[in-house]
Motif scaffolding. Structure first.
Motif, PDB file in Angstrom:
ATOM      1  N   GLY A   1       4.701  17.495   8.265  1.00 55.32           N
ATOM      2  CA  GLY A   1       3.450  17.872   7.648  1.00 55.32           C
ATOM      3  C   GLY A   1       2.614  19.293   7.557  1.00 55.32           C
ATOM      4  O   GLY A   1       2.084  19.941   7.293  1.00 55.32           O
ATOM      5  N   ARG A   2       3.693  19.442   8.568  1.00 54.92           N
ATOM      6  CA  ARG A   2       2.771  20.931   9.938  1.00 54.92           C
ATOM      7  C   ARG A   2       3.379  22.300   8.476  1.00 54.92           C
ATOM      8  O   ARG A   2       3.075  23.140   9.616  1.00 54.92           O
ATOM      9  CB  ARG A   2       3.383  20.660  10.981  1.00 54.92           C
ATOM     10  N   SER A   3       4.818  22.144   8.783  1.00 45.50           N
ATOM     11  CA  SER A   3       5.736  23.332   8.247  1.00 45.50           C
ATOM     12  C   SER A   3       5.016  23.988   6.924  1.00 45.50           C
ATOM     13  O   SER A   3       5.427  23.017   5.908  1.00 45.50           O
ATOM     14  CB  SER A   3       7.055  23.197   8.696  1.00 45.50           C
ATOM     15  N   ALA A   4       5.653  24.944   6.790  1.00 45.41           N
ATOM     16  CA  ALA A   4       5.580  25.659   5.561  1.00 45.41           C
ATOM     17  C   ALA A   4       6.170  24.437   3.920  1.00 45.41           C
ATOM     18  O   ALA A   4       6.302  23.958   2.907  1.00 45.41           O
ATOM     19  CB  ALA A   4       5.530  26.435   5.221  1.00 45.41           C
ATOM     20  N   GLU A   5       7.791  24.035   4.784  1.00 38.94           N
ATOM     21  CA  GLU A   5       8.819  23.813   3.926  1.00 38.94           C
ATOM     22  C   GLU A   5       8.396  21.891   3.848  1.00 38.94           C
ATOM     23  O   GLU A   5       8.217  21.612   2.824  1.00 38.94           O
ATOM     24  CB  GLU A   5       9.966  23.570   5.005  1.00 38.94           C
ATOM     25  N   GLU A   6       7.992  21.132   4.424  1.00 41.93           N
ATOM     26  CA  GLU A   6       6.590  19.937   4.370  1.00 41.93           C
ATOM     27  C   GLU A   6       5.934  19.647   3.659  1.00 41.93           C
ATOM     28  O   GLU A   6       5.791  18.739   2.634  1.00 41.93           O
ATOM     29  CB  GLU A   6       6.897  19.408   5.822  1.00 41.93           C
ATOM     30  N   ARG A   7       5.151  21.083   3.712  1.00 40.24           N
ATOM     31  CA  ARG A   7       3.864  21.015   2.618  1.00 40.24           C
ATOM     32  C   ARG A   7       3.935  21.345   1.470  1.00 40.24           C
ATOM     33  O   ARG A   7       3.745  20.825   0.953  1.00 40.24           O
ATOM     34  CB  ARG A   7       3.004  22.030   3.569  1.00 40.24           C
ATOM     35  N   GLU A   8       5.535  21.888   1.129  1.00 38.60           N
ATOM     36  CA  GLU A   8       6.115  22.088  -0.414  1.00 38.60           C
ATOM     37  C   GLU A   8       6.223  21.109  -0.287  1.00 38.60           C
ATOM     38  O   GLU A   8       6.571  20.963  -2.279  1.00 38.60           O
ATOM     39  CB  GLU A   8       7.087  23.654   0.099  1.00 38.60           C
ATOM     40  N   ARG A   9       7.021  20.288   0.023  1.00 37.27           N
ATOM     41  CA  ARG A   9       7.236  18.636  -0.129  1.00 37.27           C
ATOM     42  C   ARG A   9       6.533  18.019  -0.745  1.00 37.27           C
ATOM     43  O   ARG A   9       6.887  17.383  -2.004  1.00 37.27           O
ATOM     44  CB  ARG A   9       9.343  17.799   0.633  1.00 37.27           C
ATOM     45  N   ILE A  10       5.862  18.129   0.377  1.00 37.19           N
ATOM     46  CA  ILE A  10       4.424  17.006  -0.402  1.00 37.19           C
ATOM     47  C   ILE A  10       3.854  17.633  -1.456  1.00 37.19           C
ATOM     48  O   ILE A  10       3.218  16.809  -2.503  1.00 37.19           O
ATOM     49  CB  ILE A  10       3.303  17.401   0.713  1.00 37.19           C
ATOM     50  N   VAL A  11       2.993  18.662  -1.942  1.00 35.87           N
ATOM     51  CA  VAL A  11       3.252  19.451  -3.369  1.00 35.87           C
ATOM     52  C   VAL A  11       4.272  19.054  -4.000  1.00 35.87           C
ATOM     53  O   VAL A  11       3.254  18.728  -5.153  1.00 35.87           O
ATOM     54  CB  VAL A  11       2.859  21.077  -2.907  1.00 35.87           C
TER      55      VAL A  11
ATOM     56  N   SER B   1       1.928   4.948 -11.639  1.00 39.28           N
ATOM     57  CA  SER B   1       2.524   3.951 -13.521  1.00 39.28           C
ATOM     58  C   SER B   1       2.598   2.446 -12.752  1.00 39.28           C
ATOM     59  O   SER B   1       2.782   1.038 -13.907  1.00 39.28           O
ATOM     60  CB  SER B   1       3.690   4.037 -13.881  1.00 39.28           C
ATOM     61  N   SER B   2       3.045   2.277 -11.293  1.00 38.22           N
ATOM     62  CA  SER B   2       3.404   0.435 -11.327  1.00 38.22           C
ATOM     63  C   SER B   2       2.193  -0.310 -10.113  1.00 38.22           C
ATOM     64  O   SER B   2       2.180  -1.275 -10.297  1.00 38.22           O
ATOM     65  CB  SER B   2       4.755   1.049 -10.246  1.00 38.22           C
ATOM     66  N   ALA B   3       1.293   1.040  -9.967  1.00 42.04           N
ATOM     67  CA  ALA B   3      -0.219   0.271  -9.260  1.00 42.04           C
ATOM     68  C   ALA B   3      -1.373  -0.844  -9.553  1.00 42.04           C
ATOM     69  O   ALA B   3      -0.939  -0.406 -11.537  1.00 42.04           O
ATOM     70  CB  ALA B   3      -1.197   1.618  -8.302  1.00 42.04           C
ATOM     71  N   THR B   4      -0.836  -1.468  -8.639  1.00 44.09           N
ATOM     72  CA  THR B   4      -1.916  -2.344  -9.804  1.00 44.09           C
ATOM     73  C   THR B   4      -3.987  -1.496  -9.742  1.00 44.09           C
ATOM     74  O   THR B   4      -4.709  -2.247 -10.255  1.00 44.09           O
ATOM     75  CB  THR B   4      -2.185  -3.855  -9.074  1.00 44.09           C
ATOM     76  N   VAL B   5      -3.360  -1.986  -8.518  1.00 43.15           N
ATOM     77  CA  VAL B   5      -4.884  -0.989  -7.957  1.00 43.15           C
ATOM     78  C   VAL B   5      -4.646   0.650  -6.879  1.00 43.15           C
ATOM     79  O   VAL B   5      -3.647   0.514  -6.530  1.00 43.15           O
ATOM     80  CB  VAL B   5      -5.643  -1.978  -7.858  1.00 43.15           C
ATOM     81  N   GLU B   6      -5.564   1.407  -7.768  1.00 46.80           N
ATOM     82  CA  GLU B   6      -5.670   2.810  -6.681  1.00 46.80           C
ATOM     83  C   GLU B   6      -6.715   2.651  -5.985  1.00 46.80           C
ATOM     84  O   GLU B   6      -8.139   2.742  -6.866  1.00 46.80           O
ATOM     85  CB  GLU B   6      -5.507   4.248  -8.167  1.00 46.80           C
ATOM     86  N   VAL B   7      -6.947   3.807  -4.963  1.00 45.49           N
ATOM     87  CA  VAL B   7      -8.130   3.768  -4.274  1.00 45.49           C
ATOM     88  C   VAL B   7      -8.011   4.917  -3.950  1.00 45.49           C
ATOM     89  O   VAL B   7      -7.289   5.544  -3.190  1.00 45.49           O
ATOM     90  CB  VAL B   7      -8.313   2.620  -3.107  1.00 45.49           C
TER      91      VAL B   7
ATOM     92  N   VAL C   1       0.936  -1.194   0.331  1.00 48.32           N
ATOM     93  CA  VAL C   1      -0.201  -0.211  -0.239  1.00 48.32           C
ATOM     94  C   VAL C   1       0.807   1.351   0.570  1.00 48.32           C
ATOM     95  O   VAL C   1       1.859   1.210   0.853  1.00 48.32           O
ATOM     96  CB  VAL C   1      -0.739  -0.293   0.999  1.00 48.32           C
ATOM     97  N   THR C   2       0.925   2.065  -1.275  1.00 50.23           N
ATOM     98  CA  THR C   2       1.113   2.748  -1.293  1.00 50.23           C
ATOM     99  C   THR C   2       0.801   4.657  -1.602  1.00 50.23           C
ATOM    100  O   THR C   2      -0.176   4.443  -1.820  1.00 50.23           O
ATOM    101  CB  THR C   2       3.123   2.672  -2.244  1.00 50.23           C
ATOM    102  N   GLY C   3       1.671   5.755  -1.399  1.00 52.45           N
ATOM    103  CA  GLY C   3       1.465   7.000  -1.720  1.00 52.45           C
ATOM    104  C   GLY C   3       1.651   8.018  -1.227  1.00 52.45           C
ATOM    105  O   GLY C   3       2.856   8.004  -0.422  1.00 52.45           O
ATOM    106  N   VAL C   4       1.590   9.024  -1.331  1.00 54.15           N
ATOM    107  CA  VAL C   4       2.411  10.005  -0.554  1.00 54.15           C
ATOM    108  C   VAL C   4       2.082  10.460   0.182  1.00 54.15           C
ATOM    109  O   VAL C   4       0.808  10.259   1.160  1.00 54.15           O
ATOM    110  CB  VAL C   4       2.229  11.176  -2.167  1.00 54.15           C
TER     111      VAL C   4
ATOM    112  N   GLU D   1       5.591  14.529  -8.594  1.00 52.78           N
ATOM    113  CA  GLU D   1       6.802  14.799  -9.495  1.00 52.78           C
ATOM    114  C   GLU D   1       6.648  12.808  -9.040  1.00 52.78           C
ATOM    115  O   GLU D   1       6.434  12.062 -10.007  1.00 52.78           O
ATOM    116  CB  GLU D   1       8.169  14.987  -8.864  1.00 52.78           C
ATOM    117  N   ALA D   2       6.466  12.259  -7.420  1.00 55.21           N
ATOM    118  CA  ALA D   2       6.343  11.015  -7.258  1.00 55.21           C
ATOM    119  C   ALA D   2       4.987  10.492  -7.524  1.00 55.21           C
ATOM    120  O   ALA D   2       4.998   9.037  -7.883  1.00 55.21           O
ATOM    121  CB  ALA D   2       6.388  10.797  -5.721  1.00 55.21           C
ATOM    122  N   GLU D   3       3.921  10.930  -7.332  1.00 52.74           N
ATOM    123  CA  GLU D   3       2.764  10.076  -7.453  1.00 52.74           C
ATOM    124  C   GLU D   3       2.602   9.946  -8.632  1.00 52.74           C
ATOM    125  O   GLU D   3       1.431   8.102  -9.190  1.00 52.74           O
ATOM    126  CB  GLU D   3       1.756  10.852  -7.276  1.00 52.74           C
ATOM    127  N   PRO D   4       2.724  10.345  -9.445  1.00 51.77           N
ATOM    128  CA  PRO D   4       2.747   9.682 -10.770  1.00 51.77           C
ATOM    129  C   PRO D   4       3.660   8.442 -11.516  1.00 51.77           C
ATOM    130  O   PRO D   4       2.797   7.617 -12.005  1.00 51.77           O
ATOM    131  CB  PRO D   4       3.152  10.383 -12.331  1.00 51.77           C
TER     132      PRO D   4
END
Length: 147
Positions: A93-103, A115-121, A6-9, A108-111
């Protein structure tokens, strides 16, 4: 053996759905301790019980072929950011820097994860529904690309 990754950002709900796998905290970027993940998967091969791991790490692709399914948990970015701001189980995810990284990770990473996922929920559904969809994968043949 049924093994499901189970993966995701950050903020999609991995921790809510599952416990965390064995991270290697020795660097700036989290990695799985490959020897321990390999041993876990090997030990589990003949157990007959499903195994669920959750994580999003740079070296998870080394193990893709060993998972029966790779489930991408996803949610719109505003939903993830709202969850991160209010969660009490993890301060990331609370700091502005961490939130920028999540964005950036979402862009970048979610696509790549998709591409490697067999199922998306979509995790905007009730937690019980998300858990149920994941659990059903452990008991039935793959319904690849059932997005």
């Amino acid at each position: 053996m049924t093994a499901i990754l189970v993966t995701g950002v950050s903020g999609v709900g991995k921790s809510t759905v599952l416990d965390r796998p064995l991270p290697d905290g020795s660097g700036a970027e989290p990695l799985w301790r490959e020897d321990r993940i390999d041993a876990l998967l090997t030990d589990h091969e003949h157990s007959g019980e499903p195994l669920f791991l959750a994580g999003t790490v740079m070296n998870q692709g080394r193990f893709s072929s060993r998972f029966t399914e790779i489930v991408l948990l996803s949610a719109p970015l505003p939903v993830m950011l709202e969850r991160l701001a209010s969660r009490t189980t993890n301060p990331f995810g609370r700091s502005a820097e961490e939130r920028e990284r999540i964005v950036a990770d979402t862009a970048e990473a979610e696509p790549l994860l998709r591409s490697s996922a067999t199922v998306e929920v979509d995790t905007r559904a009730a937690v019980a529904e998300v858990v149920g969809k994941s659990a059903r994968l452990a008991g039935s043949p793959s319904q690849h690309n059932s997005r």
